[in-house]
Structure formats: C-alpha cells, structure tokens
Design a protein around this motif. Structure first.
Motif, short mmCIF file in Angstrom:
data_model
loop_
_atom_site.label_atom_id
_atom_site.label_comp_id
_atom_site.label_asym_id
_atom_site.label_seq_id
_atom_site.Cartn_x
_atom_site.Cartn_y
_atom_site.Cartn_z
N SER A 116 16.35 26.42 63.09
CA SER A 116 15.32 27.18 62.37
C SER A 116 15.57 28.68 62.54
O SER A 116 16.27 29.13 63.44
N ASP A 117 14.96 29.46 61.66
CA ASP A 117 15.23 30.91 61.62
C ASP A 117 14.80 31.63 62.89
O ASP A 117 15.46 32.57 63.32
N ASN A 118 13.69 31.23 63.51
CA ASN A 118 13.26 31.97 64.69
C ASN A 118 14.05 31.61 65.94
O ASN A 118 13.89 32.24 66.96
N LYS A 120 17.52 31.48 65.74
CA LYS A 120 18.80 32.14 65.56
C LYS A 120 18.75 33.53 66.16
O LYS A 120 17.72 34.20 66.14
N LYS A 122 19.23 37.40 66.14
CA LYS A 122 19.21 38.40 65.09
C LYS A 122 20.39 39.36 65.26
O LYS A 122 20.67 39.80 66.36
#
Length: 129
Positions: A116-118, A120, A122
């Motif tokens: 999920s994106d959170n 990964k 940044k």
C-alpha cells in the motif's frame, strides 16, 4: 519475509537484533536448544573416527542455523508477518499501519499492487541534481 502488506498489526517496522533477542518467546529458546542438541547428536552418530569433534562442529553449525532461524521468526512477528498478539500487548503498535483492504467484489477484484502507498518509502528529491 513476504513482500506485501503484513496480515497482522505492525509493532516495529525495522527491528534490531537487540529487540529481537529481548522479545524471544519460551518456544523460541526451546527450538534453539532442540536444533543445537539434534545437530550434536547427528554429528556424534555420523563422525565415527572423531565423534566428539564432529559432534561439537555439528552443534556449532546447528546453533548458528537456529539463531538465524529464530531471529527471522522474531523479526517477522515485529513486522506483522506472523502472529504477534504478545508483542502488541508488550510493545504497542506502530503509528504507521497499512490500511485494511477488503475486495469490493470477490469475482472481479481490482489490482492494488503488493504494498500500500503509506508503507512505501517516500523519495526525497530535494538534493537530486
């Protein structure tokens, strides 16, 4: 460790060896003793001319394998890939938890990727030339 989002709550996303050693369960210590003892017995039975030397060498190899195996299991519990209710009760939850995903339609699921994106990392493009 699996690549996708963990199935259980995350306690520590990046545990150290010290954290893993402090949170080993009784069953972990028993597994380490069993693996080491089994390796010693195997080395004693197989190493006919030099039984004690072969047994000691095999026990050392078994202890090394057992240590790495148990650190892997403990790290998996911290990162949420294995059952970790005891660690959650003792150490608490990490503030960055992946969202729970429920497929809207099991017959026609949508692709959402492995992570999920959170979860990964940044990218920091400030100092990029």
């Amino acid at each position: 460790m699996p690549v996708g989002d963990p199935k259980f709550a995350i306690v520590n996303p990046d545990p150290t060896v010290d954290n893993c050693m402090k949170s080993m369960r009784f069953g972990d210590w028993m597994s380490l003793g069993g693996i080491t003892t089994g390796s010693w017995v195997y080395g004693y039975l197989v190493g006919k001319p030099f039984r004690t030397a072969s047994a000691s060498c095999a026990a050392t190899i078994g202890f090394t394998f057992g240590s790495i195996f148990l650190l892997q299991n403990t790290r998996g519990r911290f990162m949420g890939h294995k059952e970790n209710s005891r660690e959650v009760r003792i150490y608490g939850l990490d503030p960055n938890q992946p969202p729970k995903y429920e497929a809207p339609d099991r017959r026609n699921p949508t692709y959402r990727g492995l992570v999920s994106d959170n979860m990964k990392t940044k990218m920091d493009w400030k100092d990029y030339n």
